[in-house]
Design a protein around this motif. Structure first.
Motif, PDB file in Angstrom:
ATOM      1  N   GLU A  68       0.809  -1.223   0.000  1.00  0.00           N
ATOM      2  CA  GLU A  68       0.000   0.000   0.000  1.00  0.00           C
ATOM      3  C   GLU A  68       0.842   1.273   0.000  1.00  0.00           C
ATOM      4  OE1 GLU A  68       0.658  -0.722   4.442  1.00  0.00           O
ATOM      5  OE2 GLU A  68       0.590  -1.861   2.575  1.00  0.00           O
ATOM      6  N   LEU A  69       2.140   1.168   0.202  1.00  0.00           N
ATOM      7  CA  LEU A  69       2.984   2.357   0.276  1.00  0.00           C
ATOM      8  C   LEU A  69       4.012   2.348  -0.853  1.00  0.00           C
ATOM      9  CD1 LEU A  69       3.563   2.629   4.131  1.00  0.00           C
ATOM     10  CD2 LEU A  69       2.260   4.202   2.695  1.00  0.00           C
ATOM     11  N   LEU A  70       3.674   3.057  -1.925  1.00  0.00           N
ATOM     12  CA  LEU A  70       4.571   3.153  -3.070  1.00  0.00           C
ATOM     13  C   LEU A  70       5.229   4.530  -3.175  1.00  0.00           C
ATOM     14  CD1 LEU A  70       2.578   1.344  -5.910  1.00  0.00           C
ATOM     15  CD2 LEU A  70       4.571   0.493  -4.674  1.00  0.00           C
ATOM     16  N   TYR A  71       4.463   5.576  -2.849  1.00  0.00           N
ATOM     17  CA  TYR A  71       4.934   6.943  -3.044  1.00  0.00           C
ATOM     18  C   TYR A  71       4.719   7.758  -1.768  1.00  0.00           C
ATOM     19  CZ  TYR A  71       4.456   5.248  -7.815  1.00  0.00           C
ATOM     20  OH  TYR A  71       4.556   4.497  -8.970  1.00  0.00           O
ATOM     21  N   PRO A  72       5.444   8.875  -1.597  1.00  0.00           N
ATOM     22  CA  PRO A  72       5.317   9.679  -0.372  1.00  0.00           C
ATOM     23  C   PRO A  72       3.895  10.209  -0.174  1.00  0.00           C
ATOM     24  CG  PRO A  72       7.285  10.297  -1.598  1.00  0.00           C
ATOM     25  CD  PRO A  72       6.493   9.389  -2.499  1.00  0.00           C
ATOM     26  N   PRO A  73       3.221   9.832   0.915  1.00  0.00           N
ATOM     27  CA  PRO A  73       1.857  10.325   1.150  1.00  0.00           C
ATOM     28  C   PRO A  73       1.854  11.798   1.554  1.00  0.00           C
ATOM     29  CG  PRO A  73       2.333   8.306   2.410  1.00  0.00           C
ATOM     30  CD  PRO A  73       3.636   8.853   1.925  1.00  0.00           C
ATOM     31  N   ALA A  74       0.902  12.535   1.042  1.00  0.00           N
ATOM     32  CA  ALA A  74       0.817  13.965   1.354  1.00  0.00           C
ATOM     33  C   ALA A  74       0.610  14.197   2.841  1.00  0.00           C
ATOM     34  CB  ALA A  74      -0.319  14.599   0.553  1.00  0.00           C
ATOM     35  N   TYR A  75      -0.233  13.368   3.487  1.00  0.00           N
ATOM     36  CA  TYR A  75      -0.497  13.596   4.909  1.00  0.00           C
ATOM     37  C   TYR A  75       0.757  13.397   5.742  1.00  0.00           C
ATOM     38  CZ  TYR A  75      -0.527   8.555   5.902  1.00  0.00           C
ATOM     39  OH  TYR A  75      -0.165   7.241   6.062  1.00  0.00           O
ATOM     40  N   ALA A  76       1.630  12.452   5.327  1.00  0.00           N
ATOM     41  CA  ALA A  76       2.866  12.221   6.068  1.00  0.00           C
ATOM     42  C   ALA A  76       3.824  13.401   5.909  1.00  0.00           C
ATOM     43  CB  ALA A  76       3.525  10.933   5.613  1.00  0.00           C
TER      44      ALA A  76
END
Length: 226
Positions: free
Chosen positions: A179-187
């Protein structure tokens, strides 16, 4: 406070509007399109779109947060130029966050060491290792997957995240979190939130390239005639 978040360090072109409250963050709108060749065409319309969805104007923004990489030169500079331009135009502070840190923060789990890897092209990956609470253990670096696998072997890594980890999973030999491929905006927003709440001065957005760009101007002019 409304904060614009942008990241173009990977093939995922991201823009989001986040409301930073005293005790939490609220994601008001987000756009993310994966296209490694269209950062310049996508980001500005995405910024306009998230503002429109939230019923906000650019003048309502209190700060801009940008992923500073590591990432390929051409794509990464699109997000940083956008962030710097908006910060200067609106006279609001800008804050930078290492894009690998955002993935490490989002993937953090008690008792786990996590390899975060994004695709650096040229058959290499940008990578770093994270521990409890997403704390970075190694400095961001760029290397061939086989080299990373050798260096990571003694670090007790239990899982890997990021597009680079998936692309070279057979070489890295680590379990993956899909589920984690790219930098999440919320993080990205969470990692800048403390500075924003404290009213810290804005920062210069220094890109984390880790290597020279693919295209380099010639230093010596070649003669036209023999």
């Amino acid at each position: 406070m409304l904060v614009l978040v942008v990241d173009s360090s990977t093939p995922a072109v991201t823009a989001a509007l986040v409301e930073i409250q005293p005790d939490r963050l609220v994601l008001r709108a987000e756009r993310c399109v994966v296209d490694a060749r269209a950062h310049g065409e996508l980001l500005a319309p995405q910024v306009e779109s998230v503002l429109a969805e939230a019923g906000a104007r650019s003048t309502d923004l209190g700060a801009v947060v940008a992923g500073v990489g590591p990432g390929p030169f051409t794509g990464l500079r699109v997000g940083l130029v956008t962030a710097v331009t908006m910060g200067q135009t609106l006279a609001i502070p800008t804050y930078g966050v290492c894009s690998l840190d955002a993935l490490g923060h989002a993937a953090a789990a008690t008792g786990q060491r996590i390899l975060v890897a994004s695709d650096a092209r040229r058959r290499e990956i940008y990578w770093a290792v994270y521990g409890d609470a997403g704390k970075r253990i190694t400095e961001p670096d760029v290397a061939a997957p086989a080299v990373v696998a050798g260096q990571a072997a003694g670090l007790g890594i239990t899982v890997a995240v990021g597009e680079g980890a998936h692309r070279y999973a057979d070489i890295l030999g680590l379990p993956l979190r899909a589920e984690l491929l790219y930098p999440p905006a919320y993080a990205l927003a969470e990692l800048a939130a403390e500075r924003i709440r404290a009213g810290d001065p804005g920062e210069s957005l220094t890109p984390l390239y880790l290597r020279r760009p693919d295209a380099v101007a010639a230093s010596i002019r070649k003669p036209v005639l023999p």
